[in-house]
Design an enzyme around this catalytic site. Structure first.
Site, PDB file in Angstrom:
ATOM      1  CB  SER A   9      -0.866  -0.009   1.275  1.00 14.11           C
ATOM      2  OG  SER A   9      -1.430   1.268   1.490  1.00 14.11           O
ATOM      3  CE1 TYR A  28      -3.015  -0.129   5.114  1.00 12.12           C
ATOM      4  CE2 TYR A  28      -3.478  -2.404   5.725  1.00 12.12           C
ATOM      5  CZ  TYR A  28      -3.296  -1.433   4.752  1.00 12.12           C
ATOM      6  OH  TYR A  28      -3.401  -1.753   3.419  1.00 12.12           O
ATOM      7  CE  LYS A  48      -1.335  -4.384   3.435  1.00 11.02           C
ATOM      8  NZ  LYS A  48      -1.687  -5.663   2.780  1.00 11.02           N
TER       9      LYS A  48
HETATM   10  C1  WQD Z   1      -9.335   9.911   0.793  1.00 10.65           C
HETATM   11  C2  WQD Z   1      -9.581  11.404   0.915  1.00 10.65           C
HETATM   12  C3  WQD Z   1      -9.822  12.128   3.192  1.00 10.65           C
HETATM   13  C4  WQD Z   1     -13.581   9.905   3.864  1.00 10.65           C
HETATM   14  C5  WQD Z   1      -6.649   5.066   2.954  1.00 10.65           C
HETATM   15  C6  WQD Z   1      -5.622   4.339   3.721  1.00 10.65           C
HETATM   16  C7  WQD Z   1      -4.664   3.628   2.810  1.00 10.65           C
HETATM   17  C8  WQD Z   1      -5.404   2.818   1.772  1.00 10.65           C
HETATM   18  C9  WQD Z   1      -6.447   3.633   1.048  1.00 10.65           C
HETATM   19  C10 WQD Z   1      -5.299   0.479   2.378  1.00 10.65           C
HETATM   20  C11 WQD Z   1      -8.795  12.046   2.063  1.00 10.65           C
HETATM   21  C12 WQD Z   1     -11.133  12.324   2.416  1.00 10.65           C
HETATM   22  C13 WQD Z   1     -12.437  10.426   3.277  1.00 10.65           C
HETATM   23  C14 WQD Z   1     -14.631  10.778   4.250  1.00 10.65           C
HETATM   24  C15 WQD Z   1     -13.345  12.646   3.452  1.00 10.65           C
HETATM   25  N1  WQD Z   1      -5.995   1.677   2.347  1.00 10.65           N
HETATM   26  N2  WQD Z   1     -12.318  11.774   3.074  1.00 10.65           N
HETATM   27  N3  WQD Z   1     -14.472  12.120   4.027  1.00 10.65           N
HETATM   28  O1  WQD Z   1      -6.822   8.109   3.591  1.00 10.65           O
HETATM   29  O2  WQD Z   1      -6.060   8.356   1.167  1.00 10.65           O
HETATM   30  O3  WQD Z   1      -6.049   6.114   2.235  1.00 10.65           O
HETATM   31  O4  WQD Z   1      -7.314   4.195   2.053  1.00 10.65           O
HETATM   32  O5  WQD Z   1      -4.224   0.239   1.909  1.00 10.65           O
HETATM   33  O6  WQD Z   1      -3.900   2.764   3.605  1.00 10.65           O
HETATM   34  O7  WQD Z   1      -4.874   5.285   4.460  1.00 10.65           O
HETATM   35  O8  WQD Z   1      -8.204   7.169   1.667  1.00 10.65           O
HETATM   36  O9  WQD Z   1     -10.607   7.215   1.151  1.00 10.65           O
HETATM   37  O10 WQD Z   1      -9.881   7.360   3.598  1.00 10.65           O
HETATM   38  O11 WQD Z   1      -9.523   9.321   2.075  1.00 10.65           O
HETATM   39  O12 WQD Z   1     -13.226  13.874   3.274  1.00 10.65           O
HETATM   40  O13 WQD Z   1     -15.709  10.365   4.786  1.00 10.65           O
HETATM   41  O14 WQD Z   1     -10.961  11.622   1.206  1.00 10.65           O
HETATM   42  O15 WQD Z   1      -9.573  13.233   4.059  1.00 10.65           O
HETATM   43  O16 WQD Z   1      -8.427  13.353   1.660  1.00 10.65           O
HETATM   44  P1  WQD Z   1      -6.745   7.556   2.215  1.00 10.65           P
HETATM   45  P2  WQD Z   1      -9.624   7.718   2.174  1.00 10.65           P
END
Ligand code: WQD
Length: 349
Positions: A132, A155, A159
């Site tokens: 990841s 997490y 990885k």
């Molecule tokens: C994306 C963007 C949030 C939810 C995570 C894990 C990573 C991987 C992928 C496993 C950010 C914003 C999100 C919400 C929001 N998983 N957001 N409201 O954090 O980039 O990565 O998922 O491998 O390990 O860290 O993905 O989809 O959580 O967030 O505003 O309800 O959307 O702030 O900018 P992220 P995400």
């Protein structure tokens, strides 16, 4: 087809009943591989088996052995004679990993160690590992595989540690063929709408938007609009799950055709999309208005996380080609025809 000495090569997908795993199973079958799934169903539904049959016509064997159970796993490998393994099985909720580090290290790291020892014993030394972008240290410009690593949650550390284990394993026994794939942000669903992401409590952006769209959540919380990005909201590299699946086929092909190795590639588009751009794209694809509220930043979030995918483009002969619009349309078809994911009704309170 990947006809080897005795016909199609047999691939075991651990965690193959999950979101990314199930989409990759569809593409493995399409590419002519024989596939079996190993999944303890702790974060997946048995329904996926029948959905895969609807899409592919194939009855994919599903073993519910846990990667922790050495004897059961060894028995399975002796019976089934796998030519290679794609290892997705892992707990993957960042916030949960902060609250339950022991369960994350046990499931993800010990589970992988057990799997690797069984593979070695069974003489199966071809592995694609689902890593990841979360292993990288924070960096606002596109990330290359040479960039500094530095996870910021248990997490991510699991990885990171597994990547280290794989590098050391290869150094100790260079007959292994190992591909480490660092995923950025997988989104979307198979165009049939029969498989997709089905979290009861969504943490990621698009599944949350999907649940707002079907009325399971009142509104989206936008975690901060004061970032140093074009519209102030977080920017990520959203990769269609089918492009991600094809990236695995590309990696497997390289392993089976090439020399022993331990290689690492980013799977991403190289393009950044903001939260509000994703909301806009989903509204256009679904015709549904997504109410949202600007809230405080989420702890640990960065402004921008985008891949430089040029190494995979070149070495794996793989490039993401599906658009965010397609991902939103596919995600909407999945969620609107399966409002509660693989569950039939709202989970009992
Ligand atoms: C994306 C963007 C949030 C939810 C995570 C894990 C990573 C991987 C992928 C496993 C950010 C914003 C999100 C919400 C929001 N998983 N957001 N409201 O954090 O980039 O990565 O998922 O491998 O390990 O860290 O993905 O989809 O959580 O967030 O505003 O309800 O959307 O702030 O900018 P992220 P995400």
């Amino acid at each position: 087809a990947m006809a080897g000495e005795g016909g199609a090569k047999h691939i075991l997908c651990t965690g193959g009943a999950g979101y990314i795993g199930s989409h990759t199973v569809v593409h493995l079958l399409k590419a002519g591989y024989r596939v079996s799934i190993l999944d303890n169903l702790s974060n997946a539904s048995l329904k996926v088996k029948e959905r895969l049959k609807q899409i592919t016509g194939e009855d994919v064997p599903l073993f519910t052995t846990d990667t922790i159970d050495t004897d059961a796993l060894l028995k399975l490998f002796k019976e089934q004679k796998f030519d290679g393994v794609i290892h997705y099985a892992a707990l993957k909720a960042v916030g949960e990993s902060v609250a339950m580090p022991l369960e994350y290290y046990t499931n993800n790291v010990s589970g992988t160690l057990t799997l690797l020892k069984v593979m070695r014993e069974a003489g199966c030394k071809v592995l694609v590992f689902s890593s990841s972008a979360t292993v990288y240290a924070p960096k606002e410009t596109p990330l290359t595989e040479q960039d500094a690593l530095g996870p910021s949650n248990p997490y991510g550390w699991t990885k990171f540690m597994i990547e280290q284990i794989l590098q050391d394993l290869y150094k100790s026994d260079p007959s292994w063929k190992i591909s480490i794939l660092r995923y950025f942000n997988p989104v979307g669903a198979h165009p049939s709408g029969r498989i997709g992401e089905s979290p009861s409590q969504p943490n990621n952006l698009l599944p949350y938007i999907q649940q707002v769209a079907v009325g399971r959540r009142p509104q989206l919380s936008v975690f901060g609009n004061d970032y140093n990005t074009p519209d102030g909201t977080g920017v990520r590299d959203y990769l269609h799950v089918e492009d991600l699946a094809e990236g695995h086929i590309a990696a497997l092909t390289k392993l089976f055709q090439g020399d022993p190795c331990c290689i690492t590639h980013n799977l991403g588009t190289g393009k950044g999309v903001s939260v509000l751009e994703m909301v806009d794209s989903f509204e256009k694809a679904s015709g549904v208005k997504i109410p949202y509220k600007i809230e405080a930043r989420r702890a640990g979030d960065l402004a921008t996380v985008v891949a430089d995918p040029s190494k995979a483009n070149k070495e794996l002969n793989w490039t993401a080609k599906r658009t965010i619009q397609e991902a939103c349309a596919n995600a909407w078809k999945w969620q609107s025809t399966n409002p509660y994911g693989y569950e039939d009704a709202p989970p009992q309170k």
